[in-house]
Design a protein around this motif. Structure first.
Motif, mmCIF file in Angstrom:
data_model
loop_
_atom_site.group_PDB
_atom_site.id
_atom_site.type_symbol
_atom_site.label_atom_id
_atom_site.label_comp_id
_atom_site.label_asym_id
_atom_site.label_seq_id
_atom_site.Cartn_x
_atom_site.Cartn_y
_atom_site.Cartn_z
ATOM 1 N N LEU A 76 4.648 -5.407 -1.055
ATOM 2 C CA LEU A 76 4.836 -6.603 -1.973
ATOM 3 C C LEU A 76 6.237 -6.394 -2.469
ATOM 4 C CD1 LEU A 76 2.233 -6.355 -4.750
ATOM 5 C CD2 LEU A 76 2.619 -8.688 -3.427
ATOM 6 N N ALA A 77 6.426 -7.683 -2.760
ATOM 7 C CA ALA A 77 8.250 -7.745 -3.712
ATOM 8 C C ALA A 77 7.820 -6.707 -4.423
ATOM 9 C CB ALA A 77 8.650 -9.377 -3.591
ATOM 10 N N GLU A 78 10.112 -6.696 -4.984
ATOM 11 C CA GLU A 78 10.103 -5.733 -5.937
ATOM 12 C C GLU A 78 9.762 -6.235 -7.355
ATOM 13 O OE1 GLU A 78 14.363 -5.319 -4.816
ATOM 14 O OE2 GLU A 78 13.880 -4.515 -3.131
ATOM 15 N N ASP A 79 9.924 -7.829 -6.908
ATOM 16 C CA ASP A 79 9.594 -8.180 -8.274
ATOM 17 C C ASP A 79 8.719 -7.922 -8.931
ATOM 18 O OD1 ASP A 79 12.177 -9.422 -8.370
ATOM 19 O OD2 ASP A 79 11.071 -12.158 -7.766
ATOM 20 N N TYR A 80 7.587 -8.037 -8.127
ATOM 21 C CA TYR A 80 6.077 -7.333 -8.307
ATOM 22 C C TYR A 80 5.836 -5.815 -8.220
ATOM 23 C CZ TYR A 80 4.805 -12.305 -7.891
ATOM 24 O OH TYR A 80 5.076 -13.493 -8.407
ATOM 25 N N GLY A 81 7.259 -5.460 -8.206
ATOM 26 C CA GLY A 81 6.936 -3.150 -7.986
ATOM 27 C C GLY A 81 7.142 -2.941 -6.608
ATOM 28 N N GLY A 82 7.082 -3.791 -5.665
ATOM 29 C CA GLY A 82 6.853 -3.107 -4.372
ATOM 30 C C GLY A 82 8.203 -2.877 -3.773
ATOM 31 N N ILE A 83 8.328 -2.422 -2.283
ATOM 32 C CA ILE A 83 9.410 -2.238 -1.556
ATOM 33 C C ILE A 83 10.102 -3.451 -0.827
ATOM 34 C CG2 ILE A 83 9.488 0.280 -2.252
ATOM 35 C CD1 ILE A 83 8.999 -0.124 1.214
ATOM 36 N N GLY A 84 9.209 -4.955 -0.765
ATOM 37 C CA GLY A 84 9.132 -5.601 0.047
ATOM 38 C C GLY A 84 9.477 -5.565 1.396
ATOM 39 N N GLN A 85 9.069 -4.201 2.377
ATOM 40 C CA GLN A 85 9.970 -4.041 3.301
ATOM 41 C C GLN A 85 8.745 -4.420 4.339
ATOM 42 O OE1 GLN A 85 12.310 -1.276 3.632
ATOM 43 N NE2 GLN A 85 13.160 -1.247 2.383
ATOM 44 N N GLY A 86 7.620 -4.744 4.655
ATOM 45 C CA GLY A 86 6.676 -5.192 5.595
ATOM 46 C C GLY A 86 5.387 -4.126 5.417
ATOM 47 N N ILE A 87 4.568 -4.881 6.002
ATOM 48 C CA ILE A 87 3.332 -4.120 5.868
ATOM 49 C C ILE A 87 3.376 -3.190 6.421
ATOM 50 C CG2 ILE A 87 2.013 -6.250 5.866
ATOM 51 C CD1 ILE A 87 0.948 -5.491 8.611
ATOM 52 N N LEU A 88 4.086 -2.363 7.052
ATOM 53 C CA LEU A 88 4.275 -0.731 7.713
ATOM 54 C C LEU A 88 3.916 0.153 7.311
ATOM 55 C CD1 LEU A 88 7.396 -0.891 10.863
ATOM 56 C CD2 LEU A 88 4.645 -0.746 10.333
ATOM 57 N N PHE A 89 4.463 0.695 6.023
ATOM 58 C CA PHE A 89 4.348 1.526 4.707
ATOM 59 C C PHE A 89 3.197 1.582 4.773
ATOM 60 C CE2 PHE A 89 9.325 0.934 4.056
ATOM 61 C CZ PHE A 89 9.628 2.115 4.273
ATOM 62 N N ASP A 90 2.513 0.613 4.341
ATOM 63 C CA ASP A 90 0.603 0.441 4.010
ATOM 64 C C ASP A 90 0.104 0.765 4.939
ATOM 65 O OD1 ASP A 90 0.468 -0.607 1.000
ATOM 66 O OD2 ASP A 90 2.329 -1.803 2.332
ATOM 67 N N ILE A 91 0.693 0.050 6.046
ATOM 68 C CA ILE A 91 0.262 0.765 7.624
ATOM 69 C C ILE A 91 -0.389 2.699 8.040
ATOM 70 C CG2 ILE A 91 -0.101 0.898 10.227
ATOM 71 C CD1 ILE A 91 -1.733 -1.716 9.117
ATOM 72 N N ILE A 92 1.381 2.975 7.295
ATOM 73 C CA ILE A 92 0.935 4.902 7.424
ATOM 74 C C ILE A 92 0.047 5.365 6.157
ATOM 75 C CG2 ILE A 92 2.146 6.349 6.875
ATOM 76 C CD1 ILE A 92 5.032 4.341 7.898
ATOM 77 N N VAL A 93 0.480 4.629 5.750
ATOM 78 C CA VAL A 93 -1.082 4.934 4.635
ATOM 79 C C VAL A 93 -2.473 5.171 5.249
ATOM 80 C CG1 VAL A 93 -2.646 4.865 2.607
ATOM 81 C CG2 VAL A 93 0.297 4.243 2.245
ATOM 82 N N ALA A 94 -2.684 3.955 5.579
ATOM 83 C CA ALA A 94 -4.078 3.667 6.256
ATOM 84 C C ALA A 94 -4.612 5.027 6.949
ATOM 85 C CB ALA A 94 -4.427 2.443 6.931
ATOM 86 N N GLU A 95 -3.335 5.447 7.924
ATOM 87 C CA GLU A 95 -3.439 5.452 8.912
ATOM 88 C C GLU A 95 -3.511 7.526 8.669
ATOM 89 O OE1 GLU A 95 -1.176 3.646 12.618
ATOM 90 O OE2 GLU A 95 0.189 4.943 11.684
ATOM 91 N N GLU A 96 -2.736 7.727 8.519
ATOM 92 C CA GLU A 96 -2.916 9.332 7.375
ATOM 93 C C GLU A 96 -4.195 9.587 6.928
ATOM 94 O OE1 GLU A 96 -0.400 11.476 8.015
ATOM 95 O OE2 GLU A 96 -0.236 10.230 9.205
ATOM 96 N N LEU A 97 -4.797 8.741 6.208
ATOM 97 C CA LEU A 97 -6.259 8.528 5.367
ATOM 98 C C LEU A 97 -7.153 8.793 6.681
ATOM 99 C CD1 LEU A 97 -5.533 6.111 2.915
ATOM 100 C CD2 LEU A 97 -5.987 8.527 1.950
ATOM 101 N N GLY A 98 -7.328 7.623 7.851
ATOM 102 C CA GLY A 98 -7.648 7.641 8.720
ATOM 103 C C GLY A 98 -7.725 9.350 9.331
ATOM 104 N N ARG A 99 -6.642 9.557 9.108
ATOM 105 C CA ARG A 99 -6.181 10.927 10.276
ATOM 106 C C ARG A 99 -7.301 12.035 9.529
ATOM 107 N NH1 ARG A 99 -3.403 15.229 10.381
ATOM 108 N NH2 ARG A 99 -2.635 14.821 8.301
ATOM 109 N N ILE A 100 -7.324 12.354 8.678
ATOM 110 C CA ILE A 100 -8.236 13.326 8.295
ATOM 111 C C ILE A 100 -9.382 12.698 7.233
ATOM 112 C CG2 ILE A 100 -5.872 14.607 6.920
ATOM 113 C CD1 ILE A 100 -6.928 13.338 3.695
ATOM 114 N N GLY A 101 -10.038 11.593 8.145
ATOM 115 C CA GLY A 101 -11.381 11.088 7.840
ATOM 116 C C GLY A 101 -11.369 10.704 6.883
#
Length: 385
Positions: A59-84
């Motif tokens: 999300l954009a910084e105006d809403y509290g995110g860092i506004g740099q695309g979805i890759l950071f959130d993809i990383i969260v999904a991958e790391e949660l998936g990695r441990i099942g």
């Protein structure tokens, strides 16, 4: 597992991944059994994730995110998936629910809700499925009718992930029954709205850490600013956002399959039969070699889909093909790997057993494998034209 370098990610992403991996190992993994037993992840754990920047980083910084695309959130999904970790539903919240509000919601709704969706103070869900509809969105019966300066909603939804925890639910309703799918609108229904209630926490065969609920709406008044986008445009919004939802499933399935593979390799290196390691049997090596080859192909496909999404070029057919491929891949991988655990693989306390039951629903939700084939199949005539 290390397959080959992933050029999607920068050093900043790698540093973020290290932090997320520590969080998953130290905070999530030890509590998976507790969350599964309770069929729910406490709000405090969502807020802790929010404080670490694991929710809605895109999300954009105006809403509290860092506004740099979805890759950071993809990383969260991958790391949660990695441990099942199929629960908590952080990725559904960040990459499926929030985009509806951010991309189509009113300024009032966005400014009031989005910052709290970043901190974890507001948890999101999306409600499409009804008891008699399944994948057929055009058949939904939940009805929204104009009422004063807003709408009154009546109906029922089921199989709603984050349903018990949700503070805001993006809900598909019929606003013009004569138009079928073209008469669907989306509304943001909030926890404290009178007439909004939840049924039991549905008990599933797997993915126990995700709370999954029935939702009921009885003359729920929703103000005009909670209409998401334009009236009767809901189906088109759903189709736009479903591509990212299906991409997320590809990401999660691939990561979970890789984690299961690593778990199995470690096991067959230690476990012995007939005086030698399970890994030393040719059948074991051949079986795992075939799995690794499949995972290498799956990883290349998954990263290509992520890149298409970053470039704004991911279309419904590509996303459906990814969802089909990776959900089916996960099913094959976990079945083959469980076999190598022998009788222990059938014991609940072994992670491979939990992974087996968790994997089955991936071929069902967000569109069954059969629906994915139908979407891909419809493109064949266009491909020949």
């Amino acid at each position: 597992m290390s397959i080959f370098p992933r050029t999607l990610f920068t050093n900043e992403h790698d540093q973020f991944r290290d932090m997320v991996r520590r969080y998953c190992e130290e905070k999530v993994k030890p509590r998976l059994a507790e969350w599964g037993e309770n069929q729910r992840v406490p709000k405090a754990d969502w807020q802790e994730a929010g404080a670490l920047g694991l929710l809605n980083a895109w999300l954009a910084e105006d809403y509290g995110g860092i506004g740099q695309g979805i890759l950071f959130d993809i990383i969260v999904a991958e790391e949660l998936g990695r441990i099942g970790a199929t629960g908590p539903g952080f990725s559904l919240h960040s990459l499926i629910v929030t985009p509806y509000i951010n991309n189509h919601g009113s300024d009032e709704l966005k400014s009031r809700v989005l910052p709290k969706m970043v901190t974890g103070d507001i948890i999101g869900a999306v409600a499409m499925t009804e008891p008699g509809t399944g994948s057929d969105l055009a058949a939904i019966k939940t009805r929204a009718e104009p009422h004063g300066n807003g709408w009154k909603i009546n109906g029922q939804k089921t199989f709603i992930t984050n349903g018990k925890n949700a503070d805001i639910v993006v809900t598909a309703c019929i606003t013009d029954p004569d138009k079928g799918a073209k008469g669907i609108s989306l509304f943001a229904i909030e926890r404290d709205m009178e007439g909004f209630s939840r049924g039991r926490n549905l008990r599933k065969i797997g993915q126990h850490g995700n709370d999954t609920a029935e939702l009921f709406f009885e003359d729920v008044f929703v103000p005009a600013e909670n209409l998401i986008g334009q009236e009767n445009r809901g189906f088109s919004y759903l189709m736009q956002e479903l591509a990212q939802e299906r991409l997320l499933i590809s990401v999660q399935c691939q990561a979970r399959a890789e984690g299961i593979f690593d778990l199995t390799v470690d096991y067959v290196k230690e476990r012995k039969a007939f005086g030698k390691r399970i890994l030393d049997f040719q059948n074991t090596r051949f079986a795992l070699a075939a799995v690794k080859a499949e995972l290498m192909a799956g990883r290349a496909f998954c990263d290509a889909l992520i890149q298409l999404r970053i470039d704004g070029k991911l279309d419904p057919v590509q996303a459906s093909a990814g969802k089909l491929h990776h959900s089916e891949l996960l099913g094959r991988v976990v079945d083959q790997c469980l076999q190598l655990f022998g009788g222990y693989g059938y014991m609940e306390e072994y992670p491979i057993a939990q992974a087996y039951v968790d994997a089955r629903v991936e071929r069902i939700y967000a569109g069954t494998s059969e629906i994915m084939k139908e979407i891909i199949g419809r493109s064949l005539d266009a491909d020949r034209a």
